[in-house]
Design an enzyme around this catalytic site. Structure first.
Site, PDB file in Angstrom:
ATOM      1  N   ARG A  59      10.296  52.374 108.020  1.00  0.00           N
ATOM      2  CA  ARG A  59      10.742  53.213 109.140  1.00  0.00           C
ATOM      3  C   ARG A  59      10.332  52.597 110.473  1.00  0.00           C
ATOM      4  O   ARG A  59      11.083  52.647 111.450  1.00  0.00           O
ATOM      5  CB  ARG A  59      10.171  54.625 109.005  1.00  0.00           C
ATOM      6  CG  ARG A  59      10.629  55.320 107.712  1.00  0.00           C
ATOM      7  CD  ARG A  59      10.144  56.738 107.645  1.00  0.00           C
ATOM      8  NE  ARG A  59      10.747  57.552 108.690  1.00  0.00           N
ATOM      9  CZ  ARG A  59      10.287  58.748 109.053  1.00  0.00           C
ATOM     10  NH1 ARG A  59       9.213  59.253 108.461  1.00  0.00           N
ATOM     11  NH2 ARG A  59      10.879  59.430 109.990  1.00  0.00           N
ATOM     12  N   GLN A  93      10.262  66.275 118.011  1.00  0.00           N
ATOM     13  CA  GLN A  93       9.897  66.263 116.592  1.00  0.00           C
ATOM     14  C   GLN A  93      10.085  64.854 116.025  1.00  0.00           C
ATOM     15  O   GLN A  93       9.720  64.603 114.890  1.00  0.00           O
ATOM     16  CB  GLN A  93      10.806  67.231 115.814  1.00  0.00           C
ATOM     17  CG  GLN A  93      10.647  68.681 116.223  1.00  0.00           C
ATOM     18  CD  GLN A  93      11.659  69.568 115.515  1.00  0.00           C
ATOM     19  OE1 GLN A  93      12.851  69.538 115.795  1.00  0.00           O
ATOM     20  NE2 GLN A  93      11.191  70.366 114.580  1.00  0.00           N
ATOM     21  N   ASP A  96       9.997  58.337 116.362  1.00  0.00           N
ATOM     22  CA  ASP A  96      10.346  57.039 116.945  1.00  0.00           C
ATOM     23  C   ASP A  96       9.912  57.001 118.402  1.00  0.00           C
ATOM     24  O   ASP A  96       9.383  57.977 118.935  1.00  0.00           O
ATOM     25  CB  ASP A  96      11.861  56.799 116.814  1.00  0.00           C
ATOM     26  CG  ASP A  96      12.664  57.889 117.516  1.00  0.00           C
ATOM     27  OD1 ASP A  96      12.593  57.963 118.766  1.00  0.00           O
ATOM     28  OD2 ASP A  96      13.343  58.690 116.839  1.00  0.00           O
ATOM     29  N   HIS A 111       5.101  65.694 115.944  1.00  0.00           N
ATOM     30  CA  HIS A 111       4.978  65.226 114.559  1.00  0.00           C
ATOM     31  C   HIS A 111       4.405  63.815 114.463  1.00  0.00           C
ATOM     32  O   HIS A 111       4.533  63.171 113.430  1.00  0.00           O
ATOM     33  CB  HIS A 111       6.329  65.301 113.847  1.00  0.00           C
ATOM     34  CG  HIS A 111       6.777  66.715 113.596  1.00  0.00           C
ATOM     35  ND1 HIS A 111       8.071  67.064 113.302  1.00  0.00           N
ATOM     36  CD2 HIS A 111       6.083  67.887 113.603  1.00  0.00           C
ATOM     37  CE1 HIS A 111       8.163  68.377 113.141  1.00  0.00           C
ATOM     38  NE2 HIS A 111       6.970  68.898 113.331  1.00  0.00           N
ATOM     39  N   SER A 180      17.151  71.194 113.707  1.00  0.00           N
ATOM     40  CA  SER A 180      17.735  71.957 112.599  1.00  0.00           C
ATOM     41  C   SER A 180      17.467  73.446 112.740  1.00  0.00           C
ATOM     42  O   SER A 180      18.176  74.279 112.189  1.00  0.00           O
ATOM     43  CB  SER A 180      17.152  71.472 111.282  1.00  0.00           C
ATOM     44  OG  SER A 180      15.780  71.812 111.216  1.00  0.00           O
ATOM     45  N   ASN A 206      23.862  71.251 120.059  1.00  0.00           N
ATOM     46  CA  ASN A 206      23.900  70.806 118.671  1.00  0.00           C
ATOM     47  C   ASN A 206      25.349  70.836 118.198  1.00  0.00           C
ATOM     48  O   ASN A 206      26.011  71.870 118.324  1.00  0.00           O
ATOM     49  CB  ASN A 206      23.046  71.764 117.804  1.00  0.00           C
ATOM     50  CG  ASN A 206      22.684  71.150 116.471  1.00  0.00           C
ATOM     51  OD1 ASN A 206      23.440  70.370 115.911  1.00  0.00           O
ATOM     52  ND2 ASN A 206      21.521  71.512 115.968  1.00  0.00           N
ATOM     53  N   ALA A 223      24.462  65.359 121.381  1.00  0.00           N
ATOM     54  CA  ALA A 223      23.476  65.246 122.454  1.00  0.00           C
ATOM     55  C   ALA A 223      23.911  64.241 123.517  1.00  0.00           C
ATOM     56  O   ALA A 223      23.673  64.441 124.708  1.00  0.00           O
ATOM     57  CB  ALA A 223      22.113  64.844 121.874  1.00  0.00           C
TER      58      ALA A 223
END
Ligand code: ZN
Length: 236
Positions: A59, A93, A96, A111, A180, A206, A223
Protein backbone atom coordinates in the site's frame (compact mmCIF):
# COMPACT_ATOMS: atom_id res chain seq x y z
CA UNK A 1 -17.28 42.38 9.62
CA UNK A 2 -19.13 39.10 9.22
CA UNK A 3 -19.02 36.57 12.05
CA UNK A 4 -16.36 33.89 11.85
CA UNK A 5 -17.36 30.78 9.95
CA UNK A 6 -15.70 27.60 11.11
CA UNK A 7 -15.44 24.70 8.67
CA UNK A 8 -14.82 21.02 9.33
CA UNK A 9 -14.43 18.75 6.32
CA UNK A 10 -14.23 14.97 6.45
CA UNK A 11 -12.79 13.01 3.52
CA UNK A 12 -13.02 9.29 2.91
CA UNK A 13 -12.02 6.59 0.46
CA UNK A 14 -13.95 8.12 -2.44
CA UNK A 15 -11.55 11.09 -2.55
CA UNK A 16 -8.45 8.86 -2.78
CA UNK A 17 -10.25 6.50 -5.13
CA UNK A 18 -10.43 9.18 -7.81
CA UNK A 19 -6.61 9.32 -7.73
CA UNK A 20 -6.49 5.59 -8.39
CA UNK A 21 -5.78 4.48 -4.82
CA UNK A 22 -7.41 1.13 -4.40
CA UNK A 23 -9.19 0.40 -1.18
CA UNK A 24 -7.23 -1.91 1.04
CA UNK A 25 -9.56 -4.67 0.01
CA UNK A 26 -7.83 -4.71 -3.39
CA UNK A 27 -4.22 -4.23 -2.31
CA UNK A 28 -2.06 -7.02 -3.59
CA UNK A 29 -4.81 -9.59 -3.33
CA UNK A 30 -3.76 -10.35 0.26
CA UNK A 31 -7.14 -9.17 1.45
CA UNK A 32 -8.78 -12.00 -0.49
CA UNK A 33 -6.57 -14.75 0.86
CA UNK A 34 -6.40 -13.57 4.47
CA UNK A 35 -8.91 -12.65 7.10
CA UNK A 36 -8.98 -8.88 7.75
CA UNK A 37 -7.91 -9.50 11.33
CA UNK A 38 -4.68 -11.08 10.08
CA UNK A 39 -3.77 -7.89 8.17
CA UNK A 40 -5.21 -5.05 10.21
CA UNK A 41 -5.41 -5.85 13.90
CA UNK A 42 -2.94 -5.84 16.78
CA UNK A 43 -3.52 -9.59 17.22
CA UNK A 44 -2.78 -10.25 13.55
CA UNK A 45 0.44 -8.25 13.81
CA UNK A 46 1.44 -10.22 16.88
CA UNK A 47 0.84 -13.53 15.07
CA UNK A 48 2.52 -12.68 11.77
CA UNK A 49 4.23 -9.27 11.63
CA UNK A 50 5.98 -10.10 8.33
CA UNK A 51 2.63 -10.59 6.60
CA UNK A 52 1.26 -7.33 7.98
CA UNK A 53 4.39 -5.43 6.90
CA UNK A 54 4.09 -6.96 3.41
CA UNK A 55 0.48 -5.80 3.16
CA UNK A 56 1.30 -2.23 4.18
CA UNK A 57 4.50 -2.14 2.10
CA UNK A 58 2.34 -2.79 -0.97
CA UNK A 59 0.00 0.00 0.00
CA UNK A 60 2.86 2.39 0.82
CA UNK A 61 4.54 1.63 -2.52
CA UNK A 62 1.31 2.58 -4.27
CA UNK A 63 1.78 6.19 -3.10
CA UNK A 64 4.58 6.66 -5.66
CA UNK A 65 2.27 6.03 -8.60
CA UNK A 66 -0.61 8.36 -7.65
CA UNK A 67 -1.06 12.13 -7.52
CA UNK A 68 -3.51 14.52 -5.82
CA UNK A 69 -6.67 15.11 -7.85
CA UNK A 70 -8.88 18.16 -8.32
CA UNK A 71 -10.66 17.51 -5.00
CA UNK A 72 -7.39 17.44 -3.02
CA UNK A 73 -6.19 20.59 -4.78
CA UNK A 74 -9.47 22.43 -4.19
CA UNK A 75 -9.40 21.60 -0.48
CA UNK A 76 -5.88 23.01 -0.16
CA UNK A 77 -6.92 26.15 -2.08
CA UNK A 78 -10.05 26.44 0.10
CA UNK A 79 -7.94 26.37 3.26
CA UNK A 80 -5.72 29.22 2.01
CA UNK A 81 -8.69 31.24 0.85
CA UNK A 82 -10.38 30.79 4.23
CA UNK A 83 -7.59 32.51 6.18
CA UNK A 84 -9.14 35.23 8.34
CA UNK A 85 -12.70 33.98 7.90
CA UNK A 86 -12.68 31.30 10.58
CA UNK A 87 -11.17 27.95 11.48
CA UNK A 88 -10.62 25.40 8.76
CA UNK A 89 -10.02 21.76 9.69
CA UNK A 90 -9.66 18.88 7.28
CA UNK A 91 -10.14 15.43 8.82
CA UNK A 92 -9.38 12.40 6.69
CA UNK A 93 -10.04 8.72 7.05
CA UNK A 94 -7.50 8.13 4.30
CA UNK A 95 -4.02 6.91 5.19
CA UNK A 96 -2.32 8.14 2.01
CA UNK A 97 -0.46 11.48 1.78
CA UNK A 98 -2.40 13.09 -1.08
CA UNK A 99 -3.87 15.91 1.01
CA UNK A 100 -0.39 16.92 2.20
CA UNK A 101 0.98 16.71 -1.32
CA UNK A 102 -1.85 18.97 -2.51
CA UNK A 103 -0.83 21.53 0.11
CA UNK A 104 -3.32 21.04 2.96
CA UNK A 105 -1.89 22.14 6.32
CA UNK A 106 -4.70 21.98 8.87
CA UNK A 107 -5.14 18.23 8.52
CA UNK A 108 -5.77 15.33 10.89
CA UNK A 109 -5.36 11.69 9.86
CA UNK A 110 -7.86 9.94 12.11
CA UNK A 111 -6.88 6.49 10.84
CA UNK A 112 -3.13 7.07 10.78
CA UNK A 113 -0.65 7.40 7.92
CA UNK A 114 1.00 4.91 5.58
CA UNK A 115 4.19 6.92 5.50
CA UNK A 116 4.81 6.67 9.23
CA UNK A 117 5.79 3.83 11.54
CA UNK A 118 5.21 3.63 15.25
CA UNK A 119 7.16 1.76 17.88
CA UNK A 120 4.73 -0.40 19.84
CA UNK A 121 7.21 -0.49 22.71
CA UNK A 122 7.81 3.23 23.31
CA UNK A 123 5.20 4.93 21.11
CA UNK A 124 7.65 6.96 19.04
CA UNK A 125 6.32 7.78 15.55
CA UNK A 126 8.80 8.18 12.69
CA UNK A 127 8.38 9.05 9.01
CA UNK A 128 9.11 6.01 6.84
CA UNK A 129 8.75 5.89 3.07
CA UNK A 130 10.56 2.65 2.22
CA UNK A 131 9.48 -0.92 2.89
CA UNK A 132 9.28 -1.87 6.55
CA UNK A 133 10.38 -5.18 8.02
CA UNK A 134 10.18 -7.15 11.23
CA UNK A 135 13.86 -6.70 12.12
CA UNK A 136 13.77 -2.90 12.15
CA UNK A 137 15.15 -1.25 15.25
CA UNK A 138 13.45 1.70 16.93
CA UNK A 139 15.82 4.65 16.86
CA UNK A 140 14.28 6.03 20.06
CA UNK A 141 14.29 3.04 22.44
CA UNK A 142 16.64 0.74 20.51
CA UNK A 143 14.34 -2.27 20.65
CA UNK A 144 13.85 -4.55 17.64
CA UNK A 145 10.60 -6.13 16.48
CA UNK A 146 8.19 -3.43 17.66
CA UNK A 147 8.00 -1.14 14.63
CA UNK A 148 4.49 -1.27 13.19
CA UNK A 149 2.51 0.77 10.64
CA UNK A 150 1.15 3.95 12.26
CA UNK A 151 -2.32 2.90 11.21
CA UNK A 152 -5.45 2.57 13.31
CA UNK A 153 -6.38 -1.10 13.20
CA UNK A 154 -9.61 -2.89 13.99
CA UNK A 155 -10.31 -2.63 17.67
CA UNK A 156 -8.11 0.47 18.10
CA UNK A 157 -9.22 4.01 18.91
CA UNK A 158 -8.99 6.50 16.01
CA UNK A 159 -6.51 9.34 16.48
CA UNK A 160 -7.25 13.00 17.38
CA UNK A 161 -10.84 12.38 18.47
CA UNK A 162 -10.85 15.05 21.15
CA UNK A 163 -9.57 17.69 18.74
CA UNK A 164 -12.08 16.61 16.08
CA UNK A 165 -15.08 16.73 18.41
CA UNK A 166 -13.97 20.12 19.77
CA UNK A 167 -13.88 21.44 16.18
CA UNK A 168 -17.30 19.91 15.40
CA UNK A 169 -18.74 21.68 18.43
CA UNK A 170 -17.64 25.02 16.92
CA UNK A 171 -18.42 24.22 13.29
CA UNK A 172 -20.73 26.41 11.21
CA UNK A 173 -20.19 24.26 8.13
CA UNK A 174 -19.59 20.51 8.02
CA UNK A 175 -18.92 18.66 4.77
CA UNK A 176 -18.47 14.90 4.34
CA UNK A 177 -16.84 13.91 1.06
CA UNK A 178 -16.59 10.40 -0.36
CA UNK A 179 -17.22 8.64 2.93
CA UNK A 180 -19.27 5.49 3.27
CA UNK A 181 -21.10 6.82 6.31
CA UNK A 182 -20.93 3.43 7.97
CA UNK A 183 -17.59 3.60 9.80
CA UNK A 184 -17.91 4.92 13.34
CA UNK A 185 -17.10 7.29 14.93
CA UNK A 186 -16.83 9.29 11.67
CA UNK A 187 -20.42 8.44 10.76
CA UNK A 188 -21.51 10.39 13.85
CA UNK A 189 -19.66 13.60 12.97
CA UNK A 190 -22.61 15.07 11.08
CA UNK A 191 -24.90 14.53 14.08
CA UNK A 192 -22.33 16.06 16.39
CA UNK A 193 -22.09 19.12 14.13
CA UNK A 194 -25.87 19.48 13.84
CA UNK A 195 -26.30 19.32 17.59
CA UNK A 196 -23.77 22.07 18.35
CA UNK A 197 -26.30 24.91 18.61
CA UNK A 198 -24.74 26.96 15.79
CA UNK A 199 -27.25 26.04 13.06
CA UNK A 200 -24.41 24.24 11.32
CA UNK A 201 -24.87 23.74 7.57
CA UNK A 202 -24.16 20.15 6.62
CA UNK A 203 -23.23 18.88 3.17
CA UNK A 204 -22.52 15.51 1.68
CA UNK A 205 -20.61 15.10 -1.57
CA UNK A 206 -20.79 11.54 -2.83
CA UNK A 207 -21.71 10.02 -6.21
CA UNK A 208 -23.54 7.37 -4.19
CA UNK A 209 -25.02 9.32 -1.26
CA UNK A 210 -25.21 7.53 2.06
CA UNK A 211 -28.92 8.22 2.38
CA UNK A 212 -28.41 9.84 5.77
CA UNK A 213 -31.12 12.40 6.46
CA UNK A 214 -28.68 14.30 8.69
CA UNK A 215 -27.21 16.17 5.71
CA UNK A 216 -28.92 19.43 4.80
CA UNK A 217 -27.52 19.40 1.27
CA UNK A 218 -26.59 16.31 -0.71
CA UNK A 219 -24.44 16.75 -3.81
CA UNK A 220 -24.56 13.46 -5.71
CA UNK A 221 -21.34 14.05 -7.59
CA UNK A 222 -17.77 12.87 -7.73
CA UNK A 223 -15.43 14.73 -5.38
CA UNK A 224 -13.32 16.03 -8.27
CA UNK A 225 -16.25 18.07 -9.59
CA UNK A 226 -18.40 18.51 -6.48
CA UNK A 227 -15.67 19.90 -4.21
CA UNK A 228 -14.42 22.69 -6.53
CA UNK A 229 -18.03 23.67 -7.22
CA UNK A 230 -19.09 23.81 -3.56
CA UNK A 231 -15.90 25.69 -2.71
CA UNK A 232 -16.69 28.42 -5.23
CA UNK A 233 -20.27 28.58 -4.00
CA UNK A 234 -19.31 28.95 -0.34
CA UNK A 235 -16.34 31.27 -0.96
CA UNK A 236 -18.72 33.50 -2.96
ZN1 ZN B 1 10.73 2.46 20.57
Amino acid sequence: MAAAQNIVILTGAGVSGESGISTFRDAGGLWETHHFEDLASPEGFHRDPALVHRFYNLRRAQLHSVAPNAAHLALAEWESAWAGRGNFLLVTQNVDDLHERAGSKSLLHMHGELRKLRCAACGTVTPHLADASVDMRCTACGQTGYMRPDIVWFGEMPFHMEEIFTALDKADIFIAIGTSGVVYPAADFVQQARANGRACHTYEINPKPTGSSAFGTVIAEAATTGVPRLMREILG
